[in-house]
Design a protein around this motif. Sequence first.
Motif, PDB file in Angstrom:
ATOM      1  N   ASN A  67       0.843  -1.191   0.000  1.00  0.00           N
ATOM      2  CA  ASN A  67       0.000   0.000   0.000  1.00  0.00           C
ATOM      3  C   ASN A  67       0.881   1.244   0.000  1.00  0.00           C
ATOM      4  O   ASN A  67       1.942   1.264   0.621  1.00  0.00           O
ATOM      5  N   ASP A  68       0.409   2.291  -0.668  1.00  0.00           N
ATOM      6  CA  ASP A  68       1.091   3.593  -0.642  1.00  0.00           C
ATOM      7  C   ASP A  68       2.569   3.476  -0.994  1.00  0.00           C
ATOM      8  O   ASP A  68       3.425   4.113  -0.372  1.00  0.00           O
ATOM      9  N   ALA A  69       2.893   2.686  -2.013  1.00  0.00           N
ATOM     10  CA  ALA A  69       4.289   2.530  -2.428  1.00  0.00           C
ATOM     11  C   ALA A  69       4.610   3.604  -3.454  1.00  0.00           C
ATOM     12  O   ALA A  69       4.194   3.527  -4.610  1.00  0.00           O
ATOM     13  N   THR A  70       5.345   4.648  -3.046  1.00  0.00           N
ATOM     14  CA  THR A  70       5.675   5.774  -3.923  1.00  0.00           C
ATOM     15  C   THR A  70       7.163   6.063  -3.833  1.00  0.00           C
ATOM     16  O   THR A  70       7.865   5.588  -2.925  1.00  0.00           O
ATOM     17  N   TYR A  71       7.660   6.874  -4.796  1.00  0.00           N
ATOM     18  CA  TYR A  71       9.053   7.280  -4.761  1.00  0.00           C
ATOM     19  C   TYR A  71       9.204   8.653  -5.392  1.00  0.00           C
ATOM     20  O   TYR A  71       8.360   9.104  -6.153  1.00  0.00           O
ATOM     21  N   PHE A  91       8.937   5.165  -0.327  1.00  0.00           N
ATOM     22  CA  PHE A  91       8.069   4.918   0.823  1.00  0.00           C
ATOM     23  C   PHE A  91       7.203   3.710   0.486  1.00  0.00           C
ATOM     24  O   PHE A  91       6.891   3.454  -0.675  1.00  0.00           O
ATOM     25  N   ALA A  92       6.774   2.967   1.535  1.00  0.00           N
ATOM     26  CA  ALA A  92       5.849   1.860   1.311  1.00  0.00           C
ATOM     27  C   ALA A  92       5.305   1.373   2.641  1.00  0.00           C
ATOM     28  O   ALA A  92       5.919   1.558   3.703  1.00  0.00           O
ATOM     29  N   THR A 138       2.497  -5.559  10.009  1.00  0.00           N
ATOM     30  CA  THR A 138       2.624  -4.519   8.993  1.00  0.00           C
ATOM     31  C   THR A 138       3.951  -3.795   9.153  1.00  0.00           C
ATOM     32  O   THR A 138       4.364  -3.488  10.278  1.00  0.00           O
ATOM     33  N   LEU A 139       4.627  -3.536   8.024  1.00  0.00           N
ATOM     34  CA  LEU A 139       5.906  -2.826   8.022  1.00  0.00           C
ATOM     35  C   LEU A 139       5.721  -1.486   7.333  1.00  0.00           C
ATOM     36  O   LEU A 139       5.254  -1.424   6.202  1.00  0.00           O
ATOM     37  N   TYR A 140       6.100  -0.370   8.034  1.00  0.00           N
ATOM     38  CA  TYR A 140       6.060   0.982   7.483  1.00  0.00           C
ATOM     39  C   TYR A 140       7.500   1.432   7.324  1.00  0.00           C
ATOM     40  O   TYR A 140       8.220   1.542   8.318  1.00  0.00           O
TER      41      TYR A 140
END
Length: 946
Positions: A844-848, A858-859, A936-938
């Motif tokens: 989820n929310d994997a951006t660069y 980020f992920a 979950t890993l942030y």
Amino acid sequence: MATTQTTYTGNGSTTNYSFTFEYLKQADVKVTLDTVATTAFTFANATTLAFTTAPASGVAIRIFRDTAIDNLSATFFPGSAIKAEDLNENFTQNLYVTQESDFEVDTANTTANTAKTTADTALTNSTTAISTANSATTTANTAITTSNSATTTANAATTTANTASTNASSAVTTANTASTNATAAVNTANTASTNASAAVTTANSAQADATTAISTANSATATANSATTTANSAVTSANTANTNATAAQTAATNAQASATAAQTSATAAQTSATAAQAQATLAADVRNAFTVTDSNSDGTFDFVVGDIPIKGNAGVKLPFESVTYAEEGAIRYNNSLDKIELYNGAGQWVTAGGGASVSSTPPTLPSAGDVWYDHDNGRAYVYYNDGDSNQWVEMNPSWNGYVADNSVTSAKIVDGTIVNADVNSSAAIALSKLATGALPSAITVASSNIVDGTIVNADVNASAAIAQSKLALDITNSEVNASAAIAGTKISPNFGSQNVITTGSAGIGTSSPGTALEVAASNAVIRISDTDGSGQIAEVQHSNGVTFLSSRNGDNDAPIVFRGLGNGISNEYARIDSSGRVGIGTASPESNAQATIYEDNGNTPLYLKANNTNSFLYFEDSGTASFKVAVGSSGETLKFVTDGSERIRIDSTGNVGIGTSSPSAILDVADASGNQPSFRLSTGHAANHLKISRSSSTGDYTFASEETGSKINFATDPDGTGSVNRLTVDRYGNIGIGTTSPENYGLPHPTLEIAGSTGGVFQSSSIDDSVKAYFYSDTTVDNARIGTVTNHPFLFVTNTQERMRILSSGGLTFNGDTAAANALDDYEEGTWTPTSVHGTLNANDATYVKIGKLVHLFAVVNGFSDRTSSNTIEIRGLPYTGTKAQAVGSMLGRNCDRTAYSVYVNSGNSGIQFYSISSGDFAALQHDHLNSSQATLYFQATYVIN
């Protein structure tokens, strides 16, 4: 009828819809879309709804009021004060419910009437269907009867044919004729077979044909066999008719069934209509509870008959004591006690607190706190209990200083108590009411108010016209004012009809005339009047150094003529006519010219000549209607002089000089005095100028429009078809190239706008075009560009210092750095897809973000399928491959053995691993460290790429 709803049809784009009806609460406003209730809206304002999503095209929108009726808006209890707003809100609630019920009744009536009409139509149609079916049945029965008759006739034909066969031996000759006739019978029988499907007609025809066959068979002797065959054909045709008749019977039966179904539907429709009518009757009962009754019997309505009477033209009328409303919270007017009462929970009528009465006598049976206004004396009282007794106590009102209209009579005024300040300036006061000496100094006194002999000289105004008969003394010379106008007949000796002759000088307005006749005044006028007519005068006037010669004939201007009297003969030489036109040598100046000079003796009408060798100006009659202007000799110039100074010169070459005697151009404007030389174009209005000027002999040149709000346009003609505007300077100093309306951002922000059909270009170039920069917009690709045209960098500078540079090869450098190796050559934002080396996961929310060679990602990952193996967790799928291993990130874990880890980027396979410090060494996060399916890993990481 009051409006309780507003309807629209959706168009798929409009979200806001207004309505016109009033309501008590927003919750009472309801909406349906295609009859389905919805709450997907808000109030944009008090009378406008905003839908969350625009209703689709064609959707029926109904905005209506549905006032809550479960509870009254306000409830009254014994002893409580009754407020008008609470009563009004209760009655408004009931009024709205009445209006809504009335609307629903009308809607139900309309629906019932429509249903009844539909049912009546269905009933009519079913009756028609039944009639049609009965007719079809009758027709079918007729067809059956006819076909049976045909069968019987055919059988008779068979019998007759057999008889004919027996007698055939004796009918040889006749048989030949019968054979011919039998053939005709066969043809007729075949026709009967073809037409038998038409039921009645075909069967009847078959019957006739069969009868013909019988007749023919009776006469057939020799050809009996042919007659038999013919008869058999008739039988077949009859059978066909019977078959068709059977089909007709079946169709009639089906029609009967359809008619029965139609009758059933009509009956159902009639039942629905009856139910709708019953519902309408029920709704009418509700409406009748609030029906407005003409209680006055004169077309006006006082109140609504029902549980809550509402005054139609004067507010609310409560029920009298005689009307019973024995429900808790009910309200009534006790006309015996002149009180408002409430019905309490104990089943008692109690007086409402704060009752008020208006009458000339105190109310009977008052209660403490009641108010009574004595309208005869204009005083208010409250019924008060001081502990010992009850009594009416006069209130002490806060008086506003005004007395009600018509409330003060002469009987209320005590003599002598009104003083001057109390009387209005326009009051009519009888003279007898005024004290001696009370009249003001400025007053108009009629002659009837003056007592003879009481007015003395000091009382008479200087401009008063006093009749001579009223003067006691004769007037002597010393008493006459020097400026008095005395008639001649009043002077002794009387010279009113005598000539005045003097051997000296006559002075009018002066005691020392300087000529035989001198008129002296600040605006001296000598008038000559002609007594032959009315208003025919001439005047010579001198005023403010100017001499005027005037002539008048009645109310119109009159000509002024200059003439001679040589030898007693009057010769006219010039005149100014009544229109102000000047004529020299003519008594009729041209109407289209201000001055006319006429010469018919062959002389020059106007001749101007200098008494020296200078050039001269003359007008020459060429024999046509034109005139010429010329200088006297070759090589001379034409000069225009005012106030003794040359102003304009046209030299021998045609150059025009203004302010210069040596023009060097077709038009040469100069100012030798050192003032601003200028050239101005004007429309004649004082402020409408186009001006070209110079501030001084060495100053700047100015090209200006001096008209408020005007523009200056520059145009060229590209192909000889007409000028095209190229540049505009508007009133604010904005410059437009290719547009006459440059953008205006307001003072003090002048704008340069370059426009073209597909865009405008601004270019700056070196003189040899080796370096070019430009800014332009292009509508063909929908973008705007700024940069260099040649192979050069583009610099951004502040305070003369370079702050940023775009290299010619691409990339940004800063603060004077020109090295390509240091240039920032890329910026990118995007998403990436994390994967797991062991098992699967959810991302989820994997951006660069990539800036140059630096990648920051980020992920959030969870849903690991492997939570039992001791394998190190490694995330793959990075957007770019790293150049070396780096610990450049952080991770927070949820439902893990540890919650804080550092991020390790593996350069070999572009994977991410997570490490913590354990016993002084790195410890990798493993799959079996994930404690649950919710693990979950942030994490975020930054790394360098090639």
